[in-house]
Design a protein around this motif. Structure first.
Motif, PDB file in Angstrom:
ATOM      1  N   ASP A  33      16.581   6.113  -3.129  1.00 41.83           N
ATOM      2  CA  ASP A  33      17.164   7.128  -2.316  1.00 41.83           C
ATOM      3  C   ASP A  33      16.992   6.658  -0.709  1.00 41.83           C
ATOM      4  OD1 ASP A  33      18.064   9.289  -0.833  1.00 41.83           O
ATOM      5  OD2 ASP A  33      17.278  10.674  -2.164  1.00 41.83           O
ATOM      6  N   PRO A  34      18.102   6.284  -0.057  1.00 39.80           N
ATOM      7  CA  PRO A  34      17.903   6.002   1.605  1.00 39.80           C
ATOM      8  C   PRO A  34      17.259   6.941   2.263  1.00 39.80           C
ATOM      9  CG  PRO A  34      20.219   6.350   0.940  1.00 39.80           C
ATOM     10  CD  PRO A  34      19.532   6.550  -0.457  1.00 39.80           C
ATOM     11  N   ARG A  35      17.522   8.179   1.943  1.00 38.19           N
ATOM     12  CA  ARG A  35      16.886   9.214   2.775  1.00 38.19           C
ATOM     13  C   ARG A  35      15.388   9.200   2.876  1.00 38.19           C
ATOM     14  NH1 ARG A  35      19.857  14.239  -0.375  1.00 38.19           N
ATOM     15  NH2 ARG A  35      18.924  12.847  -2.129  1.00 38.19           N
ATOM     16  N   LEU A  36      14.684   8.508   1.761  1.00 45.59           N
ATOM     17  CA  LEU A  36      13.191   8.425   1.701  1.00 45.59           C
ATOM     18  C   LEU A  36      12.740   7.384   1.961  1.00 45.59           C
ATOM     19  CD1 LEU A  36      13.352  10.558  -1.767  1.00 45.59           C
ATOM     20  CD2 LEU A  36      12.513  11.376   0.487  1.00 45.59           C
ATOM     21  N   ILE A  37      13.524   6.314   2.180  1.00 55.38           N
ATOM     22  CA  ILE A  37      13.017   4.883   2.858  1.00 55.38           C
ATOM     23  C   ILE A  37      12.691   5.198   4.259  1.00 55.38           C
ATOM     24  CG2 ILE A  37      13.473   2.693   3.567  1.00 55.38           C
ATOM     25  CD1 ILE A  37      15.794   2.739   1.046  1.00 55.38           C
ATOM     26  N   ARG A  38      11.487   4.407   4.428  1.00 47.96           N
ATOM     27  CA  ARG A  38      10.965   4.783   5.857  1.00 47.96           C
ATOM     28  C   ARG A  38       9.959   3.507   6.287  1.00 47.96           C
ATOM     29  NH1 ARG A  38       8.230   8.039   2.053  1.00 47.96           N
ATOM     30  NH2 ARG A  38       5.821   7.837   2.047  1.00 47.96           N
ATOM     31  N   PRO A  39       9.657   3.481   7.626  1.00 49.50           N
ATOM     32  CA  PRO A  39       8.797   2.318   7.989  1.00 49.50           C
ATOM     33  C   PRO A  39       7.480   2.605   7.425  1.00 49.50           C
ATOM     34  CG  PRO A  39      10.013   3.136   9.713  1.00 49.50           C
ATOM     35  CD  PRO A  39      10.091   4.291   8.649  1.00 49.50           C
ATOM     36  N   MET A  40       6.549   1.586   7.188  1.00 50.50           N
ATOM     37  CA  MET A  40       5.193   1.620   6.973  1.00 50.50           C
ATOM     38  C   MET A  40       4.566   2.584   7.908  1.00 50.50           C
ATOM     39  SD  MET A  40       2.612   0.790   4.874  1.00 50.50           S
ATOM     40  CE  MET A  40       3.341  -0.966   4.198  1.00 50.50           C
ATOM     41  N   ASP A  41       3.694   3.464   7.127  1.00 53.84           N
ATOM     42  CA  ASP A  41       3.128   4.536   7.911  1.00 53.84           C
ATOM     43  C   ASP A  41       1.630   4.614   7.396  1.00 53.84           C
ATOM     44  OD1 ASP A  41       3.431   5.862   5.458  1.00 53.84           O
ATOM     45  OD2 ASP A  41       5.238   6.906   6.196  1.00 53.84           O
ATOM     46  N   ASP A  42       0.941   5.843   8.206  1.00 55.45           N
ATOM     47  CA  ASP A  42      -0.273   5.953   7.758  1.00 55.45           C
ATOM     48  C   ASP A  42      -0.390   6.630   6.512  1.00 55.45           C
ATOM     49  OD1 ASP A  42      -1.173   4.895  10.206  1.00 55.45           O
ATOM     50  OD2 ASP A  42      -1.535   6.790  11.162  1.00 55.45           O
ATOM     51  N   LYS A  43       0.651   7.416   6.145  1.00 49.75           N
ATOM     52  CA  LYS A  43       0.223   7.994   4.876  1.00 49.75           C
ATOM     53  C   LYS A  43       0.142   7.275   3.570  1.00 49.75           C
ATOM     54  CE  LYS A  43       2.838  12.015   6.224  1.00 49.75           C
ATOM     55  NZ  LYS A  43       1.689  12.970   6.285  1.00 49.75           N
ATOM     56  N   THR A  44       1.073   5.959   3.637  1.00 47.27           N
ATOM     57  CA  THR A  44       1.081   5.037   2.648  1.00 47.27           C
ATOM     58  C   THR A  44      -0.308   4.355   2.710  1.00 47.27           C
ATOM     59  OG1 THR A  44       3.657   4.641   2.432  1.00 47.27           O
ATOM     60  CG2 THR A  44       1.978   2.950   1.633  1.00 47.27           C
ATOM     61  N   ILE A  45      -0.933   3.976   3.857  1.00 48.03           N
ATOM     62  CA  ILE A  45      -2.175   3.253   3.931  1.00 48.03           C
ATOM     63  C   ILE A  45      -3.230   4.203   3.549  1.00 48.03           C
ATOM     64  CG2 ILE A  45      -3.809   2.320   5.526  1.00 48.03           C
ATOM     65  CD1 ILE A  45      -1.421   0.468   5.163  1.00 48.03           C
ATOM     66  N   SER A  46      -3.077   5.474   3.832  1.00 46.00           N
ATOM     67  CA  SER A  46      -4.201   6.588   3.175  1.00 46.00           C
ATOM     68  C   SER A  46      -4.087   6.481   1.847  1.00 46.00           C
ATOM     69  CB  SER A  46      -3.990   7.634   3.867  1.00 46.00           C
ATOM     70  OG  SER A  46      -4.933   8.590   3.327  1.00 46.00           O
ATOM     71  N   ALA A  47      -3.035   6.512   1.185  1.00 50.16           N
ATOM     72  CA  ALA A  47      -2.955   6.505  -0.318  1.00 50.16           C
ATOM     73  C   ALA A  47      -3.335   5.451  -0.688  1.00 50.16           C
ATOM     74  CB  ALA A  47      -1.557   6.947  -0.649  1.00 50.16           C
ATOM     75  N   VAL A  48      -3.200   4.364  -0.389  1.00 49.68           N
ATOM     76  CA  VAL A  48      -3.599   2.962  -1.113  1.00 49.68           C
ATOM     77  C   VAL A  48      -5.230   2.912  -0.755  1.00 49.68           C
ATOM     78  CG1 VAL A  48      -3.917   0.631  -0.661  1.00 49.68           C
ATOM     79  CG2 VAL A  48      -1.645   1.713  -0.676  1.00 49.68           C
ATOM     80  N   GLU A  49      -5.644   3.489   0.346  1.00 46.04           N
ATOM     81  CA  GLU A  49      -7.126   3.421   0.596  1.00 46.04           C
ATOM     82  C   GLU A  49      -7.803   4.389  -0.324  1.00 46.04           C
ATOM     83  OE1 GLU A  49      -7.402   4.544   4.574  1.00 46.04           O
ATOM     84  OE2 GLU A  49      -7.710   2.537   5.403  1.00 46.04           O
ATOM     85  N   ARG A  50      -7.365   5.448  -0.773  1.00 45.60           N
ATOM     86  CA  ARG A  50      -7.849   6.309  -1.935  1.00 45.60           C
ATOM     87  C   ARG A  50      -8.090   5.595  -3.192  1.00 45.60           C
ATOM     88  NH1 ARG A  50      -4.464  11.223  -2.826  1.00 45.60           N
ATOM     89  NH2 ARG A  50      -6.414  11.818  -4.178  1.00 45.60           N
TER      90      ARG A  50
END
Length: 383
Positions: A155-172
């Motif tokens: 979904d193009p509406r959900l594509i976004r730049p790399m952000d802290d939320k992804t980094i935080s999820a990966v860190e968990r």
């Protein structure tokens, strides 16, 4: 090639130790004959000449099947009527795993495609609750940091730049030592992102990308280890620009690929396999959707996707997912594409294991490994 569900002459679930004597054994490296596997407490205790089976008084199961490590599928969106994105729960994951285990997939990475940050958080919670059970050995985050130009069904509406939320999820996930495969478009993340993710222990894969060959090579130099569903959602080879496909094939990265006959032409797939400069770098994936062992339709981003003629299509008839499992893919790979059986088996077992650095627990039949074994029948062309 079909997964055998035949009954052994004794209850293997209740028997603490026993022997398996197959017609042939694929141990993750080679096809071998004349061997027996001693299984004790759910693990492989030893692999010995077949004549040793039963000398210790333990029960023996002789079979005319080929014994292989269970398949390891690193890209599973859904199965059994469940899509990970719309049911990011422990129960949902168990249903997906059960749907694929019927076809010999004993290890998998549930795959979350591009979605909202809160869905990713729920998916992380679900993975943390079940990882290490039901064959769930990690997670694949496919997006959301990908190219709009090469978004495919995302979904193009959900594509976004790399952000802290992804980094935080990966860190968990990594704090809990959960293996993570992360697909991204290298041109869509800041320089150094791939190196940072790799330092966290993430396996970075290049996919859904409009990158050129130079950008792809730079991402590989930064630590990217694979490409996601080769040929699909990436720049192709042309006479003057190798694109992602050419740069990947001419490297030592692992290349995931779909072998359903719809997403990649069989001739093109043969060319890819023959072109690799380093052996054992091709990885078979299902990229399966909920229709596998489930109903003939499902909802993706609010749109109904239906199974028609063996293909999953959206309302305008475009491909919108894959309806296949690893056993069916493996059979096509050998009987239709023409890949030698031993090489094809590696693509479904040992190669993804090495990609994800899980050689001690997945993809091989050797002492100390879990006894996750699939039995395959023989047909034309040895499979």
């Amino acid at each position: 090639m079909t997964v055998i569900n035949g009954q052994p002459p004794f209850d293997v679930v209740r028997t603490a130790a026993w022997w398996l004597v197959p017609k042939q054994l694929f141990d993750g490296e080679k096809l071998r004959s004349g061997l027996a596997v001693r299984i004790a407490d759910g693990k492989i205790d030893n692999v010995l000449p077949a004549e040793e089976a039963g000398r210790d008084g333990l029960p023996v199961w002789h079979t005319t099947s080929l014994a292989s490590p269970g398949f390891f599928d690193i890209q599973v969106n859904g199965g059994g009527g469940v899509l990970f994105n719309t049911n990011p729960t422990a129960d949902g994951l168990r249903m997906i795993a059960a749907a694929h285990r019927k076809g010999g997939t004993t290890a998998l990475l549930p795959t979350l495609i591009t979605d909202a940050p809160e869905v990713m958080e729920a998916a992380v919670d679900a993975i943390l609750g079940v990882v290490g059970s039901e064959g769930i050995v990690g997670v694949h985050l496919e997006g959301p940091h990908i190219s709009l130009e090469r978004k495919g069904a995302h979904d193009p509406r959900l594509i976004r730049p790399m952000d802290d939320k992804t980094i935080s999820a990966v860190e968990r996930l990594r704090r809990a030592d959960v293996p993570v495969l992360l697909t991204l478009a290298p041109e869509c993340v800041p320089p150094g992102t791939i190196e940072t993710l790799c330092a966290m222990g993430v396996v970075v894969s290049i996919g859904h990308t409009a990158a050129d060959a130079a950008t792809t090579r730079a991402a590989i130099a930064e630590g990217a280890r694979s490409v996601t569903h080769l040929y699909n959602a990436m720049t192709p080879i042309t006479s003057r620009e190798p694109g992602v496909v050419g740069a990947a094939l001419d490297s030592d990265v692992y290349c995931g690929f779909i072998a359903d006959g719809h997403h990649v032409d069989d001739t093109v797939l043969r060319l890819a396999v023959r072109s690799r400069p380093v052996a054992d770098r091709m990885v078979l994936v299902s990229d399966a959707m909920p229709t596998w062992n489930g109903p003939d339709h499902f909802s993706l981003y609010g749109e109904t996707v239906r199974l028609e003629g063996g293909k999953l299509v959206n309302r305008i008839g475009s491909l919108a997912g894959v309806h296949i499992d690893m056993a069916t893919s493996l059979r096509r790979l050998v009987t239709t594409v023409g890949i030698p059986l031993e090489e094809a088996l590696k693509m479904a077992t040992a190669n993804p294991s090495r990609l994800m650095r899980l050689q001690e627990s997945v993809g091989f039949l050797r002492p100390g490994m879990p006894a996750e074994i699939v039995l395959l029948d023989y047909g034309n062309r040895g499979c």
